[in-house]
Write a protein that holds these residues in place. Structure first.
Motif, mmCIF file in Angstrom:
data_model
loop_
_atom_site.group_PDB
_atom_site.id
_atom_site.type_symbol
_atom_site.label_atom_id
_atom_site.label_comp_id
_atom_site.label_asym_id
_atom_site.label_seq_id
_atom_site.Cartn_x
_atom_site.Cartn_y
_atom_site.Cartn_z
ATOM 1 N N VAL A 94 0.917 -1.115 -0.195
ATOM 2 C CA VAL A 94 0.024 0.109 -0.059
ATOM 3 C C VAL A 94 0.861 1.202 -0.010
ATOM 4 O O VAL A 94 1.534 1.562 1.023
ATOM 5 N N ASP A 95 0.944 1.924 -1.232
ATOM 6 C CA ASP A 95 1.559 3.231 -1.198
ATOM 7 C C ASP A 95 1.243 4.157 -0.140
ATOM 8 O O ASP A 95 0.278 4.585 0.188
ATOM 9 N N GLY A 96 2.475 4.423 0.796
ATOM 10 C CA GLY A 96 2.303 5.534 1.639
ATOM 11 C C GLY A 96 1.871 5.033 3.190
ATOM 12 O O GLY A 96 1.725 6.090 3.778
ATOM 13 N N ARG A 97 1.617 3.735 3.121
ATOM 14 C CA ARG A 97 0.997 3.410 4.377
ATOM 15 C C ARG A 97 1.743 3.610 5.528
ATOM 16 O O ARG A 97 1.370 4.318 6.631
ATOM 17 N N ASN A 98 3.161 3.167 5.712
ATOM 18 C CA ASN A 98 3.771 3.330 7.181
ATOM 19 C C ASN A 98 4.230 4.562 7.155
ATOM 20 O O ASN A 98 4.081 5.254 8.328
ATOM 21 N N LEU A 99 4.466 5.475 6.011
ATOM 22 C CA LEU A 99 4.494 6.760 6.070
ATOM 23 C C LEU A 99 3.372 7.700 6.860
ATOM 24 O O LEU A 99 3.715 8.455 7.785
ATOM 25 N N LEU A 100 2.252 7.357 6.431
ATOM 26 C CA LEU A 100 1.068 7.987 7.178
ATOM 27 C C LEU A 100 0.886 7.512 8.405
ATOM 28 O O LEU A 100 0.629 8.175 9.292
ATOM 29 N N PHE A 101 0.793 6.273 8.721
ATOM 30 C CA PHE A 101 0.637 5.612 9.866
ATOM 31 C C PHE A 101 1.742 6.062 10.918
ATOM 32 O O PHE A 101 1.030 6.561 11.990
ATOM 33 N N LEU A 102 2.913 6.052 10.602
ATOM 34 C CA LEU A 102 3.663 6.700 11.575
ATOM 35 C C LEU A 102 3.763 8.234 12.001
ATOM 36 O O LEU A 102 3.917 8.539 13.159
ATOM 37 N N SER A 103 3.217 8.866 10.777
ATOM 38 C CA SER A 103 3.356 10.202 11.033
ATOM 39 C C SER A 103 2.112 10.555 11.985
ATOM 40 O O SER A 103 2.120 11.213 12.777
ATOM 41 N N PHE A 104 1.019 9.929 11.601
ATOM 42 C CA PHE A 104 -0.080 10.068 12.409
ATOM 43 C C PHE A 104 0.075 9.572 13.847
ATOM 44 O O PHE A 104 -0.323 10.234 14.824
ATOM 45 N N ALA A 105 0.670 8.413 13.940
ATOM 46 C CA ALA A 105 1.028 7.996 15.315
ATOM 47 C C ALA A 105 1.874 8.889 16.246
ATOM 48 O O ALA A 105 1.738 9.035 17.414
ATOM 49 N N ALA A 106 2.695 9.671 15.418
ATOM 50 C CA ALA A 106 3.791 10.755 15.980
ATOM 51 C C ALA A 106 2.765 11.915 16.532
ATOM 52 O O ALA A 106 3.087 12.266 17.805
ATOM 53 N N VAL A 107 1.670 12.160 15.900
ATOM 54 C CA VAL A 107 0.827 13.418 16.219
ATOM 55 C C VAL A 107 0.298 12.858 17.494
ATOM 56 O O VAL A 107 0.048 13.808 18.419
ATOM 57 N N LEU A 108 -0.375 11.813 17.334
ATOM 58 C CA LEU A 108 -1.114 10.998 18.471
ATOM 59 C C LEU A 108 -0.173 11.217 19.911
ATOM 60 O O LEU A 108 -0.509 11.453 20.983
ATOM 61 N N ALA A 109 0.967 10.523 19.634
ATOM 62 C CA ALA A 109 2.311 10.658 20.901
ATOM 63 C C ALA A 109 2.565 11.876 21.467
ATOM 64 O O ALA A 109 2.291 11.949 22.370
ATOM 65 N N LYS A 110 2.819 12.700 20.432
ATOM 66 C CA LYS A 110 3.097 14.298 20.929
ATOM 67 C C LYS A 110 1.986 14.564 21.792
ATOM 68 O O LYS A 110 2.169 15.393 22.924
ATOM 69 N N ASN A 111 0.719 14.619 21.412
ATOM 70 C CA ASN A 111 -0.471 15.241 22.072
ATOM 71 C C ASN A 111 -1.012 14.511 23.150
ATOM 72 O O ASN A 111 -1.875 14.720 23.790
ATOM 73 N N SER A 112 -0.380 13.280 23.313
ATOM 74 C CA SER A 112 -0.774 12.425 24.464
ATOM 75 C C SER A 112 0.345 12.503 25.494
ATOM 76 O O SER A 112 0.333 11.543 26.486
ATOM 77 N N GLY A 113 1.282 13.004 25.281
ATOM 78 C CA GLY A 113 2.497 13.068 26.298
ATOM 79 C C GLY A 113 3.446 12.088 26.027
ATOM 80 O O GLY A 113 4.297 11.676 26.978
ATOM 81 N N GLY A 114 3.661 11.333 24.978
ATOM 82 C CA GLY A 114 4.664 10.454 24.698
ATOM 83 C C GLY A 114 5.747 10.959 23.496
ATOM 84 O O GLY A 114 5.239 11.662 22.819
#
Length: 220
Positions: A94-114
């Protein structure tokens, strides 16, 4: 690392569940994030939810259905066969899957204190997927840090090990039977040992057989 928080990119499969157990051992606080991107079977989401609940970790599901629209592939479309031709990427890529998944995970991490992000990508049994390579993960790690001015660390516990060694890690973490019985790796949506016929099931079984032979040989 026990005093810091980690977000595990979590599909409910063998690799990400092994990574979840690894994170629970290495971090004081752990959350999971699963992405809905129009997978062939919604059971993947349900299995991820069930495992997260069973292990007592917070679980977030994010809608990434745009991927299905942008990047047609065998994981999201019933009319595309699961196959890999010599010299070409598998139709399951799937083109871009891990790029997008990890990017959104990072946004979630930063805003949840991780700041720690854990993913089960691997260069050893990666089917040629370019977004499972170590060079990609390291590059994205730098980009994420720069984009949000935040010191993320992307952890890849499985990067340099094969499926047999992944089973060994699960066993070392006391989770071999749990991973074998509770996870969903099968492209056809069958939990545990799966259909036995799709590429994911074959890879999983081959690794398990190799590990069990090694383990039994070592116990003699």
């Amino acid at each position: 690392m026990k005093n810091e928080k980690a977000i595990v990119v979590f599909s409910g499969g063998q690799d990400s569940t092994t990574c979840l157990f690894w994170a629970l051992k290495n971090f004081k606080e752990v959350e999971t994030v699963t992405f809905q991107y129009g997978q062939r079977h919604s059971q993947e989401i349900e299995v991820a939810k069930a495992i997260a609940a069973d292990l007592g970790v917070k679980h977030t599901v994010l809608d990434m259905s745009l991927l299905n629209q942008l990047a047609p592939n065998a994981l999201t479309r019933d009319d595309i066969e699961i196959e890999q031709k010599e010299g070409e990427l598998p139709t399951t890529f799937v083109d871009g899957r891990n790029l997008l998944f990890l990017s959104f995970a990072a946004v979630l991490a930063k805003n949840s204190g991780g700041r720690h992000i854990v993913t089960g990508v691997c260069e050893t049994d990666f089917s040629g997927y370019p977004d499972c390579r170590d060079v990609f993960v390291k590059s994205l790690n730098v980009t994420l840090n720069l984009s949000m001015d935040f010191e993320f660390v992307i952890h890849t516990p499985l990067m340099w090990i094969d499926k047999a060694e992944t089973w060994a890690l699960a066993d070392e973490l006391g989770a071999l039977e749990y991973v074998r019985e509770k996870t969903l790796t099968c492209y056809n949506g069958i939990v545990a040992d799966g259909c036995g016929e799709c590429p994911a099931c074959q890879l999983r079984k081959r690794g398990l057989d190799q590990y069990m032979q090694t383990k039994e040989g070592g116990e003699e």
